[in-house]
Structures are given as structure tokens and as C-alpha cells.
Write an enzyme that holds these catalytic residues in place. Structure first.
Site, PDB file in Angstrom:
ATOM      1  CG  ASP A   9      13.742  -9.367  -4.985  1.00 11.67           C
ATOM      2  OD1 ASP A   9      14.939  -9.316  -4.691  1.00 11.67           O
ATOM      3  OD2 ASP A   9      12.816  -9.170  -4.166  1.00 11.67           O
ATOM      4  CD  GLU A  48      18.516  -3.425  -9.033  1.00 14.71           C
ATOM      5  OE1 GLU A  48      18.202  -3.921  -7.922  1.00 14.71           O
ATOM      6  OE2 GLU A  48      19.521  -3.770  -9.686  1.00 14.71           O
ATOM      7  CG  ASP A  81      27.359   1.517  -7.786  1.00 11.07           C
ATOM      8  OD1 ASP A  81      28.354   0.968  -8.258  1.00 11.07           O
ATOM      9  OD2 ASP A  81      27.013   1.391  -6.583  1.00 11.07           O
ATOM     10  N   GLY A  82      24.344   2.133  -6.056  1.00 13.18           N
ATOM     11  CA  GLY A  82      23.946   2.701  -4.772  1.00 13.18           C
ATOM     12  C   GLY A  82      24.981   3.621  -4.164  1.00 13.18           C
ATOM     13  CD  GLN A 121      23.544  -7.958 -11.005  1.00 17.33           C
ATOM     14  OE1 GLN A 121      23.791  -8.251  -9.833  1.00 17.33           O
ATOM     15  NE2 GLN A 121      22.430  -7.333 -11.345  1.00 17.33           N
ATOM     16  N   PRO A 139      28.851  -6.272  -9.101  1.00 16.31           N
ATOM     17  CG  PRO A 139      26.753  -6.147 -10.098  1.00 16.31           C
ATOM     18  CD  PRO A 139      28.003  -6.947 -10.109  1.00 16.31           C
ATOM     19  CG  ASP A 157      17.060  -6.529  -0.921  1.00 19.93           C
ATOM     20  OD1 ASP A 157      15.988  -6.525  -1.579  1.00 19.93           O
ATOM     21  OD2 ASP A 157      17.712  -7.569  -0.690  1.00 19.93           O
ATOM     22  CB  THR A 209      24.349  -9.149  -5.132  1.00 21.88           C
ATOM     23  OG1 THR A 209      25.068  -7.954  -5.439  1.00 21.88           O
ATOM     24  CG2 THR A 209      23.180  -9.293  -6.101  1.00 21.88           C
ATOM     25  CG  ASP A 210      26.374 -12.819  -1.192  1.00 21.44           C
ATOM     26  OD1 ASP A 210      25.422 -13.361  -1.763  1.00 21.44           O
ATOM     27  OD2 ASP A 210      26.539 -12.849   0.048  1.00 21.44           O
TER      28      ASP A 210
END
Ligand code: SAM
Length: 290
Positions: free
Chosen positions: A93, A113, A145-146, A38, A170, A163, A165-166
Site C-alpha cells: 500500500d 512485494e 515472495d519475501g 488475493q 501468501p 509489513d 498480511t496475517d
């Protein structure tokens, strides 16, 4: 560690939407790095403090992160009432981990994560987000990767919080049927799944798609909401899925009792906000039943 990149112009413009957006003045660029996955930037803004963005989309700011993290952590955990094991997907984060770890009854908190670089940079440049939670003895970090994790793990969890990203880059794998099926598979009886699902006024299709896919694997699927200033354009919708509708329908008195027993004082979340957050705008309800 490469040097901060000073070429970013004096404003930063979000690129999530093609014809509508928000901008931030950039007082200072703390870091910019293309990780393997990213494009990460952390900069200082006079109105919102430190801002972290991934691939041109605001992920979190120091000033308003508490709203999102309190709502994504305490609504499912208070509704569950007796969670011992929590799985956080994404959350690099550290803000979600900070709020989840405030629940003393939890025994294990696992974070999956995909980008270790986000954790490294956020621990350094957004220390108030995690506030030491990465050092919690109950915490375990998995870099993956989740969707891979929830598909393969033999572990079971009481609450899963996506939690992420959009659904670009990824993050897209965390809005798939495979991911939702995997989450349903690794939830204990009475388990609850929640996920950030965008600002429904602008990203309504994402909510409709998530609802349709989740409904294949869960008996009770809905949303709850909160207004988070830098997730602009209206209310932020959080997907909710469980096999039992009861946790989503707890009465205000039960919520008040549980919040008092948990001893958790928040800046946004409270029992009335919890109860009211499940009230949804009619345009979304209409879209979900169309
Ligand atoms: N609060 C933010 C929001 O609502 O947009 C999310 C913040 S958090 C920084 C998002 C995290 O999801 C990032 O650390 C990113 O690396 C992680 N992520 C993205 N796709 C992922 C995936 N497929 N599996 C696990 N983590 C992922």
C-alpha cells in the site's frame, strides 16, 4: 480496467476471527479484484475513509494507518541510529515506504512485494498512503515472495520490516523459520528485524510461535506494541529481533536526541511512545516464558 463491483452488500464484515469481528458500512466500493494471489477490495467508509482489505482482512485505512506505519518504521530506524539500507517485505500500500523514506540518512530502500496488483491499485485508490514515495530515487521494487528473496539475496540490510498480511494465504510464508533464518542471514552487524505480529490478545499463539522461531536465529527477541483501532481486539504486537539487546534498551534521553536529529515530526510516534512501547502485558510475558 474492469468496472468496480457493486454487488458487495451495504456492510463489509471482517472474517479474520471465527466468533468475533468488526464491520464497516460501505458508502462506496472503489474497486474489487481477485488478483492472481488475493481477493482485494477498496471501499469508502464514513468513519475511517478509504479501507483496503485482502482476503477478508482489513489491511489499512486512511484514518488510522499512520499509527501502524510510524511505529513499524521509526522505532527500528531510530533505535538503529545509522541505517543506510532498509528492506520492506510486503508493504504494497506504500504507507511503510512513505514513513521509511522520511529518514534522510538512508541510501537504499528495497521493497519485496508478492502481488504487483496491490501496488497498482493502492497507488490509484490510496494515493495518500505512498504520497509519492514510490518515486523516491532510493527505492527499488522486487516482485517476489519475501521468503524467496531473503533466502537467495546476496545483499545485506540494516533494518528489515515485514509489513505483511496475517499468516493466511501468501502471508503464511513470512511467519516461518525459513523466513526468519533468511532475515537473520541478510542483516548487517547491528541489524534489526521487525514484523507485524497480530493483536496478541486474540492471536497470542502467533506471537508465541514467532518468538520461539525467531529465538533460534537471533539473540534478542521481543515485541513492542501500539493500539491501532482497526486491528481491533487490543494492542497490535510488533516482533523485534536483533543480535544485540542494546538498541531495544535505549534510554529516553538518547531517543529524544536521535528523534530531534532526524527532524521527524509524527502524529503518533514520539520518543516517550517509543520507549514505552516495549512494555508488554503480563499475560503475554507469561505466555512467552511458559
Ligand atoms: N498493515 C497491514 C497489516 O498489518 O496487516 C499489512 C499491509 S500490506 C497491504 C500487506 C502486504 O503483504 C500486501 O501487499 C501483500 O500482497 C503482501 N504479502 C503477503 N504475503 C507476502 C509474501 N509472502 N511476500 C511478500 N509480500 C507479501
Amino acid at each position: 480496467m474492469p468496472q468496480p463491483n457493486k454487488t458487495l452488500k451495504e456492510t463489509w464484515n471482517e472474517t479474520l476471527h471465527a466468533h468475533f469481528g468488526q464491520y464497516f458500512s460501505v458508502e462506496n466500493i472503489l474497486y474489487r479484484e481477485k488478483t492472481d494471489l488475493q481477493d482485494l477490495v477498496i471501499f469508502e467508509n464514513a468513519a475511517f475513509g478509504r479501507v483496503m482489505a485482502l482476503d477478508g482482512v482489513v489491511q489499512t485505512t486512511e484514518r488510522d494507518e499512520f499509527i501502524y506505519h510510524e511505529m513499524m518504521a521509526h522505532v527500528p530506524l531510530i533505535a538503529h541510529g545509522r541505517a543506510k539500507k532498509v528492506l520492506i517485505i510486503g508493504g504494497g500500500d506504500g504507507g511503510m515506504l512513505r514513513e521509511v523514506s522520511r529518514h534522510p540518512g538512508l541510501e537504499h530502500i528495497t521493497m519485496v512485494e508478492i502481488d504487483a496488483g496491490v501496488i497498482t491499485f493502492c497507488r490509484r485508490y490510496l494515493p495518500r498512503h505512498s504520497a509519492g514515495a514510490f518515486d523516491d530515487p532510493r527505492f527499488k521494487l522486487v516482485i517476489d515472495d519475501g521468503v524467496n528473496f531473503v533466502t537467495a539475496t546476496q545483499e545485506k540490510f540494516d533494518v528489515i520490516i515485514s509489513d505483511c498480511t496475517d499468516p493466511i494465504g501468501p502471508g503464511s510464508s513470512l511467519f516461518t523459520s525459513n523466513f526468519y533464518q533468511g532475515c537473520a542471514r541478510c542483516l548487517n552487524e547491528g541489524g534489526i528485524f521487525v514484523a507485524q505480529n497480530g493483536v496478541c490478545f486474540l492471536q497470542q499463539d502467533e506471537a508465541v510461535n514467532s518468538h520461539r522461531k525467531l529465538s533460534r536465529y537471533f539473540n534478542d527477541v521481543s515485541f513492542y506494541q501500539a493500539a491501532v483501532p482497526t486491528y481491533y481486539g487490543g494492542i497490535m504486537t510488533f516482533a523485534w529481533a536483533s543480535q544485540d539487546p542494546a538498541p531495544r534498551r535505549l534510554d529516553p534521553e538518547t531517543l529524544r536526541h536521535r528523534v530531534a536529529a532526524a527532524g521527524i515530526e509524527c502524529r503518533y510516534y514520539n520518543p516517550a511512545i517509543h520507549h514505552g512501547s516495549f512494555a508488554l502485558p503480563q499475560y503475554l510475558l507469561n505466555a512467552l516464558t511458559a
